[in-house]
Design a protein around this motif. Sequence first.
Motif, short mmCIF file in Angstrom:
data_model
loop_
_atom_site.label_atom_id
_atom_site.label_comp_id
_atom_site.label_asym_id
_atom_site.label_seq_id
_atom_site.Cartn_x
_atom_site.Cartn_y
_atom_site.Cartn_z
N ARG A 1 97.34 22.01 79.28
CA ARG A 1 96.70 21.14 78.33
C ARG A 1 95.36 20.87 78.71
O ARG A 1 94.36 20.82 77.91
CB ARG A 1 97.61 20.13 77.85
CG ARG A 1 97.11 19.20 76.64
CD ARG A 1 98.09 18.20 76.32
NE ARG A 1 99.39 18.98 75.38
CZ ARG A 1 100.35 18.58 75.40
NH1 ARG A 1 100.84 17.87 76.45
NH2 ARG A 1 101.45 19.18 74.66
N LYS A 2 95.28 20.66 79.86
CA LYS A 2 93.76 20.24 80.47
C LYS A 2 93.07 21.49 80.68
O LYS A 2 91.67 21.48 80.20
CB LYS A 2 93.89 19.87 81.85
CG LYS A 2 92.55 19.41 82.75
CD LYS A 2 92.95 18.97 84.01
CE LYS A 2 91.62 18.48 84.59
NZ LYS A 2 90.45 19.45 84.86
N GLU A 3 93.48 22.66 80.49
CA GLU A 3 92.75 23.64 80.73
C GLU A 3 92.15 24.05 79.17
O GLU A 3 91.10 24.36 78.80
CB GLU A 3 93.46 25.07 81.18
CG GLU A 3 92.60 26.22 81.44
CD GLU A 3 93.24 27.35 81.84
OE1 GLU A 3 92.91 28.43 82.09
OE2 GLU A 3 94.37 27.02 82.63
N SER B 1 98.74 20.85 83.23
CA SER B 1 97.53 21.85 83.72
C SER B 1 97.17 22.68 82.48
O SER B 1 95.80 23.05 82.20
CB SER B 1 97.85 22.91 84.87
OG SER B 1 98.36 22.20 85.75
N PRO C 1 82.99 31.61 75.85
CA PRO C 1 82.39 30.20 76.11
C PRO C 1 80.97 30.49 75.58
O PRO C 1 80.52 31.60 75.25
CB PRO C 1 82.26 30.02 77.23
CG PRO C 1 82.33 31.15 78.25
CD PRO C 1 83.17 31.97 77.18
N MET D 1 85.57 22.06 75.38
CA MET D 1 84.41 21.51 75.68
C MET D 1 83.33 22.79 76.12
O MET D 1 82.14 22.22 76.13
CB MET D 1 84.59 20.51 76.97
CG MET D 1 85.47 19.39 76.79
SD MET D 1 84.71 18.29 75.38
CE MET D 1 85.74 19.06 74.09
N THR D 2 83.90 24.10 76.38
CA THR D 2 82.79 24.91 76.58
C THR D 2 82.40 25.74 75.75
O THR D 2 81.62 26.48 75.73
CB THR D 2 83.40 25.75 77.90
OG1 THR D 2 84.48 26.66 77.38
CG2 THR D 2 83.69 24.89 79.06
N PHE E 1 91.87 21.67 76.91
CA PHE E 1 90.77 20.93 76.42
C PHE E 1 89.56 21.12 77.21
O PHE E 1 88.44 21.06 76.46
CB PHE E 1 90.97 19.50 76.84
CG PHE E 1 90.21 18.48 76.49
CD1 PHE E 1 90.22 17.86 74.90
CD2 PHE E 1 89.32 17.75 77.13
CE1 PHE E 1 89.68 16.67 74.75
CE2 PHE E 1 88.42 16.96 76.77
CZ PHE E 1 88.44 16.25 75.43
N ASP E 2 89.24 21.56 78.40
CA ASP E 2 88.15 21.65 79.22
C ASP E 2 87.55 23.16 78.58
O ASP E 2 86.26 23.26 78.34
CB ASP E 2 88.51 22.13 80.64
CG ASP E 2 89.05 21.01 81.25
OD1 ASP E 2 88.62 19.72 80.89
OD2 ASP E 2 89.63 21.02 82.44
N LYS E 3 88.27 23.87 78.04
CA LYS E 3 87.98 25.23 77.48
C LYS E 3 87.18 24.84 76.02
O LYS E 3 86.36 25.55 75.67
CB LYS E 3 89.04 25.97 77.01
CG LYS E 3 88.41 27.39 76.47
CD LYS E 3 87.90 28.49 77.18
CE LYS E 3 87.29 29.57 76.46
NZ LYS E 3 86.62 30.46 77.65
N LEU F 1 92.31 30.20 74.93
CA LEU F 1 91.52 30.25 76.25
C LEU F 1 90.85 31.42 76.45
O LEU F 1 89.66 31.58 77.27
CB LEU F 1 92.54 30.21 77.38
CG LEU F 1 93.50 28.79 77.47
CD1 LEU F 1 94.58 28.98 78.48
CD2 LEU F 1 92.46 27.66 77.78
#
Length: 601
Positions: free
Chosen positions: A119-121, A117, A344, A127-128, A123-125, A340
Motif C-alpha cells: 500500500r505504501k508503494e 509495503s 511516472p 505521488m510520482t 501511494f508513493d507511486k 505500479l
Amino acid sequence: MSASKKAVNQKHFQNNESIKPNNRKQTLIRLGQYLYPLKWLFLLAAALMMVANLFALVGPTLSGYAIDAIQLGPGKVIFEKVFFYCSLMVVFYLTSAVLSYLISRLMIYLSQKIVYSLRKEVFDKLMTLPIRYFDQTQTGDIISRMSYDIDTINTSLTNDFVQILSSLVTVCGSLVMMVLISPVLVLVFAVTVPISILLTRYLMKKFRPLFRLRSRRLGELNGFAEEMLSGQQTIKVYHQEERLKKGFKEKNNAAVEAYYKAEYYGSMTGPSINFINNLSLSLISVFGALLFLRGNLSLGQVSSFVLYSRKFSGPINEMANIFSELQSALAAAERVFNLLDEAPEPADLSNAQTMDKANGEVAFQQVNFSYDGSRPIIQNLNLTVKAGQLVAIVGPTGAGKTTIVNLLMHFYDPDSGKITLDGQDLMTITRRSLRKRYAMVLQDTWLFTGTVFENLVYGNEGATLAEVIQVTKAAHIHEFIMKLPKGYDTLISEDGTGLSQGQKQLLTIARALLLDVDLLILDEATSNVDTQTELVIQQAMAQLMTGKTAFVIAHRLSTIRNADLILVVDNGQVVEQGTHEELLKIKGFYEKLYQAQFEMP
C-alpha cells in the motif's frame, strides 16, 4: 517534441494488457518479491508448518495401533496399549493445534507487513504519476485498487498461502504413510488424482478471466459511487436522482453479475473434486476390506489407511477451493501491479537546472499541443509576457485556457515549440523548482481535514502564527477566523463543511500569500461567489499579485478590466491581445464577449 517521442509518451498511458503482468507466473513472482525481505520469518513459518502437519500425521498410525490392540472375545483387549496410544494421539494432536495457532499468528504478521509495503508503494507511486494519469482514471477506481484489491491480496496471503503449505505437507506425508501401509491400495489414487488435476486445470483456465472482470467491474462501481457522492449538491439541483439511481443500478448489476459468475464457476471446482475424492474413498473401503479378508492387512491398518486417504484427499479438495479464491487475489494483484507499472512523470533532463528565483518573464514560441495526439488544443501559440504583468486569459469553453496553465506548470509538455521563463526553456528547469516559483488559486478550493492554521501553512510549514495573521488580514479573512470556536485551531473537514465558498476561497488566497513565489495563476477564482464577496476577493488578489507576474483565467470580464494584457483564446490560438480599451476599439471577438455579458437585455 518529435512525433516519435510523442508516440512514446502516449504509449505510456495506454491500457495495453500485453505489457502488464497479466499471467499467474509473473504475478506470483512479483508477490514473492514482497516476501523476500521477510524470508527468515517465512522459513520459520514453513518449518513450524511442517512439524505441525507431521505431528498430525502420526495420529492415524497411533489410531491403527489402538484398534489392533482390541481383539474379539473377553479379556483380549489390551487396555494399556489402547490408553497409551490414545494418550499419544492427544499429545500429538494438541501440539499440532498449538503450532498451527502460532503459524496463523505469524502469517498474519507477515501478510500485514507485505500489505503495508504494497500500500505504501502504491501511494508513493501515485505521488510520482503525471497529471495525465489522474485526468484519465476515475478516482474511485484508484481508491478501489488501494483498498479492496490490496485487502483481497491480504486475505489470500493470510489464509490461502498457509492452507496451501499445509495441504502440500499433508498430501505428501499421507502418501508416504499409505505407501508404507499398502502400496496396492495406493494404486486407486493413480486413477483419481490425475482426473482431479486435469479437471482443476481445466476449470481454472475457464474462470480465471471472470475474476479479472469482477475486479474491473467493482473498480468501475466504486468510481461511479465516488463521483456521485462528491457531486450530491449538483445532482439535487438538477433533479438527477432517478437517472443516477438507474445508472448505479446498471453498474451494480454489472458488478453483481461479474461477481456471481466468478464465484459460481469458481465454486464448481470444490464439488467436482469432492465427488472424485468420495469415489476414491469408496474404492479404498471396498479393496481394503478385501485385503483384510485375505489377511494382507489388519483392521487397524485398514483404518489407518482410510484416515490417511481422507487426509490425502481433503487437502486436494481444499486446494481446489483455494485456487478458486487465489484467482481473485491474482486478479486484484494484477490491477495493483498495473498501477505500479504506469510510467511516472518523465524525469528532468540531465542538464536541467534549479531555479531559485525568477523575474517572471514568460514566452510561448510556436507552441503546439494535443492531449490525445489527434485533436489539437493549442496551435502555433506565440506569446510574450513581461515580468510583473497581469495577464488575463479569456475565451469560450474548450478554447485552451486551462491547457495554457497546465503547460506553464509543466504538467504537460508541448508537442512542438517551447516555453521559456526568463529566457530559459522550461524543459531545462527542474519541475520541483519551477513549480515552487508559482502559487495557484483555483476555482475548486481544496482544503484538507485539519486545523485552519494547518491548512494555511500547507505550502510553508515554517510560517509563524504572526506571519499567518498578517496574510489573513491582507486576505480579509482574519476576523472571520477569530469568530470560529477555536480560532486558528478550529478543525475543518476536507470539503470545508460550514464555510461558504467565498470563505474557502479567501483561505486559499491567504495560503498562497504565505508562499515566497514570483508568479501566480488564478483560475476562475471568483466564479462561484456573489458580487460583494467577489469585491473582497479581488482586493485580496490585488494584494497577492503585487510585484508578481500573474495569469488570470476569467469568465467574468469585469474582473480583468485593469489587466496589463488580455489574451483572447479561441481554438487553441491567441486571436486577439491587448488592454481592455484596445480590444473594445477593434470590435472583434473580445468585444462580442463583452457585449454578451454586459449589454444584452
